[in-house]
Design an enzyme around this catalytic site. Sequence first.
Site, PDB file in Angstrom:
ATOM      1  N   HIS A   1       0.546  -2.375  -3.665  1.00 49.87           N
ATOM      2  CA  HIS A   1      -0.913  -2.240  -3.663  1.00 49.87           C
ATOM      3  C   HIS A   1      -1.410  -1.801  -2.292  1.00 49.87           C
ATOM      4  O   HIS A   1      -2.225  -0.883  -2.152  1.00 49.87           O
ATOM      5  CB  HIS A   1      -1.577  -3.575  -4.010  1.00 49.87           C
ATOM      6  CG  HIS A   1      -1.433  -4.003  -5.428  1.00 49.87           C
ATOM      7  ND1 HIS A   1      -1.704  -3.182  -6.502  1.00 49.87           N
ATOM      8  CD2 HIS A   1      -1.070  -5.200  -5.967  1.00 49.87           C
ATOM      9  CE1 HIS A   1      -1.515  -3.843  -7.632  1.00 49.87           C
ATOM     10  NE2 HIS A   1      -1.120  -5.076  -7.336  1.00 49.87           N
TER      11      HIS A   1
ATOM     12  N   HIS B   1       5.533  -6.155  -4.877  1.00 51.56           N
ATOM     13  CA  HIS B   1       4.400  -5.825  -5.750  1.00 51.56           C
ATOM     14  C   HIS B   1       3.118  -5.702  -4.929  1.00 51.56           C
ATOM     15  O   HIS B   1       2.385  -4.701  -5.031  1.00 51.56           O
ATOM     16  CB  HIS B   1       4.269  -6.930  -6.800  1.00 51.56           C
ATOM     17  CG  HIS B   1       3.095  -6.798  -7.712  1.00 51.56           C
ATOM     18  ND1 HIS B   1       3.220  -6.531  -9.064  1.00 51.56           N
ATOM     19  CD2 HIS B   1       1.749  -6.919  -7.494  1.00 51.56           C
ATOM     20  CE1 HIS B   1       2.016  -6.478  -9.620  1.00 51.56           C
ATOM     21  NE2 HIS B   1       1.112  -6.730  -8.692  1.00 51.56           N
ATOM     22  N   GLU B   2       2.846  -6.710  -4.103  1.00 54.64           N
ATOM     23  CA  GLU B   2       1.613  -6.689  -3.315  1.00 54.64           C
ATOM     24  C   GLU B   2       1.678  -5.651  -2.200  1.00 54.64           C
ATOM     25  O   GLU B   2       0.675  -5.020  -1.858  1.00 54.64           O
ATOM     26  CB  GLU B   2       1.337  -8.083  -2.743  1.00 54.64           C
ATOM     27  CG  GLU B   2       1.200  -9.170  -3.794  1.00 54.64           C
ATOM     28  CD  GLU B   2       0.094  -8.884  -4.798  1.00 54.64           C
ATOM     29  OE1 GLU B   2      -0.848  -8.131  -4.468  1.00 54.64           O
ATOM     30  OE2 GLU B   2       0.176  -9.387  -5.931  1.00 54.64           O
TER      31      GLU B   2
END
Length: 252
Positions: free
Chosen positions: A60, A56-57
Site C-alpha cells: 500500500h 501487504h501494508e
Amino acid sequence: MRPSPIFLGILAVTVAGGFLAAYGDSSSLLGSRDPMFVAGVVLLVAGGWIASLTLHEFGHAFVAFRGGDHEVAHKGYLSLDVRRYTDPVLSLLLPLIFLLIGGIPLPGGAVWINRGALRSRATSSWVSLAGPLSNLAAGAALCLVIALVPMATGLFYGLSYLALLQVMTFLLNILPVPGLDGWGALEPYLSPQARMFGARVRPWAPLALFAVFFIFRPVSDLLWFVAGKIFTVIGGSSLGANIGQTAFLFWR
C-alpha cells in the site's frame, strides 16, 4: 531501503519454523503428533503470516509513495517495520487469535494514506489493491517454490497451508466491505453519499463480516471453497494444505 531488525527477526522465526517442520516427524499426523513438527508448522505459518502482513501494508505504502503521497516515507511506512503498520491489539493480537481458533486470516494492518495527494482516482484504487495483490503474489510464489524445489514432507505441508492462507487473505481483502481493500478500490468512484456511509460503518464492518463467517458456517465454507479453487489454479496442493492446517490447529 533497509528491512527493519524486527522484520528480519520475524523472517528468522519463520525459517526456524520451517527447519523444525522439515526435520519433525510429519507422518505422526496418522497417529500421535510429533511436537517438533507441530511447533515448526505453527512458527512457520504464524511467522510467515506476520511477514506477509508487513509486505501487504508495505505494498500500500509503496504504491502511494509512487502515486504522490510522499508523507508515507516520513511516517516510516517504507521501513518494513511491522510496528509502523499495526495497533498491538487490533492488528496483531486479534487477527492471530482469529487465525488460531478458526484458520481465517483476519486482515490486521493499516497505513494512513493522504488520498488527496494521490495523482488520480485510478492511483487511489491501485493503492488499495496493492496489498491484497501482494498476498496473491506471495501465495503464487510459495506454490512455485513448492513445485520446483525438492523439500521434506513436513516443510511441504507447512508451506502449502501458508500459501493457502495468502490466497484467503487476498480473497477476504478484495471483498467490497467498508474497511477492507475491495471497498477502498471502489470508493474513489462512488457517490459522496456512499462514501459517507462507508466512513460511518468502516470501524465495525469487518468485524461484523467475520462474525457472519463464524455464525453461519455455509458462508465460511463458501469462502474456503473459492479460496481453494484459486489455490489449486495457481498450483497449490489441497492435500498438503489440509495436513498443514491440521498441524497448525493441533488442538482440534
